[in-house]
Write a protein that holds these residues in place. Structure first.
Motif, mmCIF file in Angstrom:
data_model
loop_
_atom_site.group_PDB
_atom_site.id
_atom_site.type_symbol
_atom_site.label_atom_id
_atom_site.label_comp_id
_atom_site.label_asym_id
_atom_site.label_seq_id
_atom_site.Cartn_x
_atom_site.Cartn_y
_atom_site.Cartn_z
ATOM 1 N N TYR A 1 0.833 -1.204 0.000
ATOM 2 C CA TYR A 1 0.000 0.000 0.000
ATOM 3 C C TYR A 1 0.872 1.261 0.000
ATOM 4 O O TYR A 1 0.614 2.221 -0.749
ATOM 5 N N ARG B 1 1.050 4.253 -2.953
ATOM 6 C CA ARG B 1 0.677 5.653 -2.710
ATOM 7 C C ARG B 1 1.536 6.623 -3.524
ATOM 8 O O ARG B 1 1.070 7.704 -3.883
ATOM 9 N N ASP C 1 -0.174 7.271 -6.741
ATOM 10 C CA ASP C 1 -1.488 7.903 -6.674
ATOM 11 C C ASP C 1 -1.327 9.408 -6.918
ATOM 12 O O ASP C 1 -0.675 10.101 -6.134
ATOM 13 N N TRP D 1 -1.346 12.364 -4.156
ATOM 14 C CA TRP D 1 -0.308 12.727 -3.198
ATOM 15 C C TRP D 1 0.857 13.473 -3.831
ATOM 16 O O TRP D 1 1.725 13.967 -3.108
ATOM 17 N N TYR E 1 -6.435 1.053 -5.382
ATOM 18 C CA TYR E 1 -5.438 0.363 -4.568
ATOM 19 C C TYR E 1 -5.660 -1.141 -4.513
ATOM 20 O O TYR E 1 -4.736 -1.900 -4.203
ATOM 21 N N ARG F 1 -3.115 1.736 5.954
ATOM 22 C CA ARG F 1 -4.181 2.290 5.123
ATOM 23 C C ARG F 1 -5.274 2.931 5.974
ATOM 24 O O ARG F 1 -5.837 3.985 5.602
#
Length: 610
Positions: free
Chosen positions: A134, A138, A141, A144, A176, A217
């Motif tokens: 995870y 990130r 993603d 972020w 995710y 998470r």
């Protein structure tokens, strides 16, 4: 380590090592007998304000230092081993590497828990393989805006780019839960990473907690966009107080697993061997509390140390070098007080970058290249080292500093040359002349030329500004300085809004290609703040990334560095020397060239007056 003020990560130890704690002073004996006894507190200061504490979002050295002591990566650096050596941290052993450095299998040790947080509903939360999967996802993603994404993209994790591309589409979101080939949970404690191309040095990325630190998470989903203020990791400390740009306090994580001090210094490292004999076997962390003040001006920081308000003064302000040092030795008046001295290369490079997307200083056209090279020749790096840094640096011939692979000790280049006559000849030749008679050079098309240079309000930055202005004035180049706090300049830089900015890039690994990442086109807007894009350089960097260490790779790195000198998207000035002072009672501080999480390894005797 990343971006730092021009005015560096992961070091740690294998967990669960056997051995009883040693007790060698009355204070240690009291602490062992009474854990609620006098607290062991480390106090020191950052010269630059932090930005926040989320591994997926931080880019600056100071925020990364805090993050590295709250979060943990699977691997770490032995704090005393030289040359640098990786050891397991939350991993049970070193990862299995196969398929020509394209497959990495990481097995975690059971019994590592996150610090308590309301997101866990009052239940202990064990670290699982899924947490690392995870945490790495990130970075991909778009929400972020990870400044460290390039470290994973350059390695080519299979399937993650496609997942990011879907999220970047209108109305898209980052899924995710979608399985990807390059990042898989195998079971509760094992995860696998698969790469599109060989990455012989990828393990270094898994040793940087400020990039690869495990994130739960539940915590991210609970705090959302405010997660920078709510760091929850498995490390030895947790954030207990934060007053932005003023004060940061971390306290011992009471749920931290049993981990013992077991650094392995070289046999000929007498100081390291003595330290190991004193601390080996003691349970980590040794400190109860770390208090950090943000003191941007050098004089108050220096006085706070002299007055005993700080236990550690990292990066001795240059203006106080004549008071603190006698040559390379500690000044007698400080030695009589029991002050300690640590001097070591910072393994960094200070430079000014040019925004290659800027219509004035950017681009690859001969006139723009000539302008950047003229600016570089006009500046006097030797004067900066002598007058501003008080000799605590050496001239930079390129971006790669001593201490990383690919550095060329014998290289002498235009990067360190101060030659105003040649600078003026270049400007004249390519049309940067004074066309309206006002004393300042204009653009080749006749429009006014104004350089815009971002800077900070501290004294060191002011002295550097004065030197830049004097040297640019001498060749007829007009410059305007835009002053802002360091975090504000960093934000503007990442958005591509600065024309020029003077900062430093510190090593996070022993691999010199980490500095060449500053020039790699796909990294534009991340490590490559200059937004330099040159196909010939990118082709070299792609080959450098997959080759094992050796003469062939070193030759390509040298070729890449010469392209950087020729096109000059970065005007490198110096490689700094880190001079640190310690007060009596601080035990075990040994700066590491690539790591920031030293807090767990040092002790502060509560019975030694400050």
């Amino acid at each position: 380590m990343g971006w730092a003020a021009a005015g560096l990560a992961a070091l740690a130890l294998a967990a669960g090592l056997a051995g009883a704690a040693t007790v060698d002073t009355p204070a240690q004996a009291a602490q062992a007998a009474d854990p609620a006894g006098p607290p062991r507190v480390l106090r020191y200061a950052f010269p630059v304000a932090e930005t926040g504490f989320d591994p997926a979002q931080v880019a600056d050295l100071y925020s990364k230092t805090v993050v590295a002591n709250i979060f943990e990566a699977p691997l770490a650096y032995d704090p005393l081993a030289r040359p640098a050596r990786l050891v397991p941290q939350t991993a049970a052993a070193m990862p299995e590497v196969s398929a020509g450095h394209t497959r990495f299998l990481v097995t975690l040790q059971p019994g590592t828990f996150f610090a308590d947080d309301p997101a866990f509903g009052g239940r202990p939360r064990e670290l699982l393989a899924a947490d690392y999967v995870y945490a790495i996802k990130r970075h991909y993603d778009p929400r972020w805006k990870s400044p460290s994404l390039f470290l994973f993209e350059n390695a080519g994790l299979l399937g993650l780019d496609a997942l990011r591309a879907e999220a970047l589409k209108p109305g898209g979101r980052f899924d995710y839960d979608r399985p990807v080939e390059g990042l898989r949970v195998l079971d509760r404690y094992r995860f696998e990473i698969r790469l599109a191309r060989p990455a012989p040095r990828f393990l270094y990325t898994l040793a940087d907690p400020s990039v690869s630190g495990a994130v739960a998470r539940e915590v991210v989903e609970r705090h959302g966009d405010a997660v920078m203020a709510h760091p929850v990791g498995t490390g030895p400390f947790r954030l207990s107080d934060w007053r932005r740009s003023s004060r940061i306090v971390l306290t011992r994580n009471p749920g931290f697993r049993e981990q013992r001090w077991d650094a392995q210094p070289a046999a000929d490292d007498a100081e390291g061997q003595a330290l190991a004999a004193r601390l080996r076997g003691r349970r980590l962390p040794l400190l109860d509390r770390v208090e950090i003040s943000i003191i941007e001006e050098a004089q108050p920081r220096w006085l706070a140390f002299l007055n005993g308000e700080l236990d550690l003064l990292e990066r001795l302000p240059p203006e106080f070098v004549p008071l603190a040092l006698a040559g390379e030795r500690l000044a007698p008046h400080l030695a009589r007080q029991g002050i300690g001295l640590q001097r070591a290369p910072a393994v960094d490079t200070t430079f000014v970058y040019f925004n290659m997307d800027d219509p004035v200083v950017g681009g690859l056209a001969p006139a723009q290249v000539a302008l950047r090279r003229a600016i570089g020749l006009a500046y006097d790096s030797a004067a900066e080292i002598a007058l501003v840094r008080q000799g605590q640096a050496q001239p930079a011939q390129g971006l790669l500093p001593p201490g990383v692979s690919g550095h060329e000790p014998a290289l002498r280049s235009e990067m360190s040359r101060h030659d105003p006559a040649r600078a003026q000849a270049l400007l004249d030749l390519y049309g940067w002349r004074d066309r309206d008679g006002d004393g300042w050079r204009d653009r080749p098309d006749g429009r006014p030329l104004l350089l815009q240079f971002a800077s900070q309000p501290d004294k060191t930055s002011r002295l550097i500004r004065e030197l830049w202005k004097k040297r640019l004035d001498a060749v007829g180049l007009r410059v305007d300085f835009r002053i802002a706090q360091w975090p504000e300049n960093l934000k503007a830089s990442r958005a591509g809004k600065l024309m020029m900015w003077g900062v430093a890039w510190g090593a996070a690994t022993p691999d010199g290609a980490y500095f060449l990442d500053l020039l790699y086109g796909p990294n534009a807007g991340e490590a490559n703040m200059a937004r330099f894009r040159l196909p010939a350089f990118d082709a070299l960097q792609a080959r450098i990334a997959v080759l094992p260490d050796g003469p062939e790779r070193a030759a390509l790195m040298h070729e890449a560095q010469r392209l950087a000198v020729a096109y000059l998207p970065y005007k490198a000035s110096s490689h700094r020397i880190n001079t640190a002072l310690t007060r009596p009672g601080l035990i075990g501080y040994r700066p590491h060239p690539f790591a920031s999480d030293f807090w767990r390894h040092v002790d502060r005797e509560p019975d030694i007056p400050r």
